[in-house]
Design an enzyme around this catalytic site. Structure first.
Site, mmCIF file in Angstrom:
data_model
loop_
_atom_site.group_PDB
_atom_site.id
_atom_site.type_symbol
_atom_site.label_atom_id
_atom_site.label_comp_id
_atom_site.label_asym_id
_atom_site.label_seq_id
_atom_site.Cartn_x
_atom_site.Cartn_y
_atom_site.Cartn_z
ATOM 1 N N ARG A 71 0.798 -1.116 0.237
ATOM 2 C CA ARG A 71 0.008 -0.078 0.070
ATOM 3 C C ARG A 71 0.843 1.288 0.075
ATOM 4 O O ARG A 71 2.035 1.298 0.497
ATOM 5 C CB ARG A 71 -0.724 0.046 1.327
ATOM 6 C CG ARG A 71 -2.211 -0.722 1.294
ATOM 7 C CD ARG A 71 -3.101 -0.384 0.139
ATOM 8 N NE ARG A 71 -4.108 -1.339 -0.190
ATOM 9 C CZ ARG A 71 -4.549 -2.352 -0.857
ATOM 10 N NH1 ARG A 71 -3.670 -2.452 -1.663
ATOM 11 N NH2 ARG A 71 -5.584 -2.901 -0.822
ATOM 12 N N GLU A 130 -4.557 7.554 -4.622
ATOM 13 C CA GLU A 130 -4.792 6.790 -6.131
ATOM 14 C C GLU A 130 -5.999 7.286 -6.460
ATOM 15 O O GLU A 130 -6.948 7.112 -5.600
ATOM 16 C CB GLU A 130 -4.760 5.299 -6.088
ATOM 17 C CG GLU A 130 -3.420 4.431 -5.606
ATOM 18 C CD GLU A 130 -3.334 3.206 -5.463
ATOM 19 O OE1 GLU A 130 -4.423 2.579 -5.790
ATOM 20 O OE2 GLU A 130 -2.425 2.608 -4.919
ATOM 21 N N HIS A 139 -1.508 0.410 -9.910
ATOM 22 C CA HIS A 139 -2.452 -0.649 -9.106
ATOM 23 C C HIS A 139 -2.997 -1.482 -10.013
ATOM 24 O O HIS A 139 -4.002 -2.118 -9.795
ATOM 25 C CB HIS A 139 -3.524 0.144 -8.171
ATOM 26 C CG HIS A 139 -3.804 -0.642 -7.011
ATOM 27 N ND1 HIS A 139 -3.985 -0.188 -5.833
ATOM 28 C CD2 HIS A 139 -3.873 -1.998 -6.954
ATOM 29 C CE1 HIS A 139 -4.310 -1.038 -5.027
ATOM 30 N NE2 HIS A 139 -4.231 -2.369 -5.456
#
Lengths: 303, 303
Positions: B218, B247, B266
């Site tokens: 993360r 994000e 991601h």
């Protein structure tokens, strides 16, 4: 007393590893007329073949020995090549590219350059099908890695079927059946008369449009014009060529600027003196004992 | 009769796989007030938490459940996450980049563009050292792959030492000792209070200059300014960030144009409905039998 000539651009490193190996009775010499054993690079050794008057054994530091087996040269000695050490390096190379394509590594770089949050889904290797043109020592290593990543593996060979990681074998004349439905086609063939232009227009046509060709064998296996046409017309997603014919590639060869063609300049498997000396040492002990050497090359077959 | 609400952008695909799984008594519903089970994406589920009046169990389709465990939300239900399915995908991703760096894939592309026969030697993974920040289900999968490629593996965890593929474990406060001498540092940590900015200037300084950082956990684990500085000053060879905070990354964030920083938005581990439904089905049978579910999240720990 056995006398060894080392013919390599890594000669200093070889001398050091040979010393550390403590091989009994072995003397390293520099005069070609004096040695009975040569350890080195096939192309360089070829040029001194006529001067090796006491020659009994050549240990190649590469897998490919085409320069020594080409017609017209003497064959009055034992030729052994290097095996078992390149499979691991070529596996790293091939899977580096397989994963780069699946993970869209090149596309992500472009997206970053234009500041686009590009979360297009990546692919995965699991379930994809890898076709191996040639399943020798290197091909077997590739097949094992493909299994580690959950891939299906097809092997194309003349007749052999001895790698347990290959799910399905194909032999001549079934090469188009072999190619049909492959996601990746990896060529690991040596240069021989029989491998010339095996990857031709018909084979490229038989591959799916999303397929990728990787050649880590020898450049002669690929029909250059057919590959350029397939890539230019989008009949093939990409090609990665570690080997070409000739090498280096001339400045105006179409490969330099063919779309989705990646050149890597014969770097996929470096020959590490540390690895090669292990092979040499094992063979040297057999040589001393008068026993058959390992990895002997068949001059007729060429590998 | 158990009633399932599916909260996912892949809802149609989930319904199909759920049907194929033939789960006894299960009814798929669309009204949040009606369901006792929710299968879906944590962020979307969080927004409907107050409306889930009969909620007993949420099965997350992701590993990361930070949106559901953040303070202030209800905890009167069982939360399970997805484990065991992302390790393989993240391994493909991480090794794609490791091999791209070793094989100089980006440099070769540049050489081809300028028509230079660039046979600079490639590196190899064998013998290199991989450091894992976090050794859970995903870290263990990465460690196994590292062993397949002949790497040394170090693991940094709070206390656990249960992965046999890790050669050496480190725990707080030995994080700088852990970092020293690493070739690759891969962060697979979940977002918790304890993981905030663990990758800070001191840790980056402790890494060798040739090291590469990869973050697939993360974004909160990385100190952005420290990373930008380390890369800009050449204290670190490269960084690959699949996750950032926030994000998507804002258009003027320095990461977009930091040298040797690779963004992948991601995408390292897609959640495949086919994989997740297998986990759900296994847990659903336990749920029916009133047995403890697998992969339960500890709301306090956050994973």
């Amino acid at each position: 007393m056995p006398k060894l000539l080392i013919v390599s651009h890594d000669a200093d490193e070889y001398v050091q590893w040979i010393r550390e190996a403590n091989l009994p009775h072995l003397e390293v010499v520099t005069d070609p007329a004096e040695c009975d054993i040569v350890l080195g690079e096939p192309r360089r050794i070829r040029d001194m073949l006529p001067h090796l008057t006491r020659l009994k054994w050549i240990q190649s530091v590469y897998a490919g020995v085409e320069y020594l087996v080409e017609p017209g040269h003497r064959r009055d000695y034992i030729l052994t090549n290097a095996r078992g050490v390149f499979g691991e390096l070529m596996t790293e190379y091939v899977f580096g590219y397989l994963l780069a394509f699946e993970k869209k590594i090149f596309e992500r770089i472009h997206s970053q350059q234009v500041r686009r949050w590009d979360n297009t889904e990546s692919g995965r290797l699991r379930g994809k099908t890898l076709g191996l043109l040639g399943v020798g020592s290197i091909g077997s290593h590739l097949a094992a890695a493909a299994k580690f990543f959950g891939m299906q593996v097809r092997g194309f060979t003349r007749a052999s079927e001895d790698c347990s990681h290959v799910d399905a074998y194909f032999h001549p004349p079934d090469i188009l059946k072999f190619a049909s439905g492959l996601d990746y086609l990896v060529c690991v063939l040596p240069r021989t008369e029989g491998t010339n232009r095996l990857v031709d227009a018909a084979l490229l046509d038989a591959l799916p449009r999303h397929a990728v060709l990787i050649n880590v064998g020898r450049g002669n296996a690929v029909d250059d014009s057919a590959l350029v046409e397939a890539l230019t017309q989008g009949k093939l997603a990409a090609a990665v060529l570690d080997v070409t014919d000739p090498e280096p590639l001339p400045p105006h060869h179409p490969f330099w600027a063919t779309p989705n063609l990646y050149l890597t300049f014969h770097t996929s498997a470096r020959s590490y003196p540390e690895d090669i000396v292990k092979i040499f040492a094992e063979n040297y002990r057999l040589y001393l004992e008068g026993k058959p050497l390992k990895y002997q090359v068949d001059f007729e077959k060429g590998y």
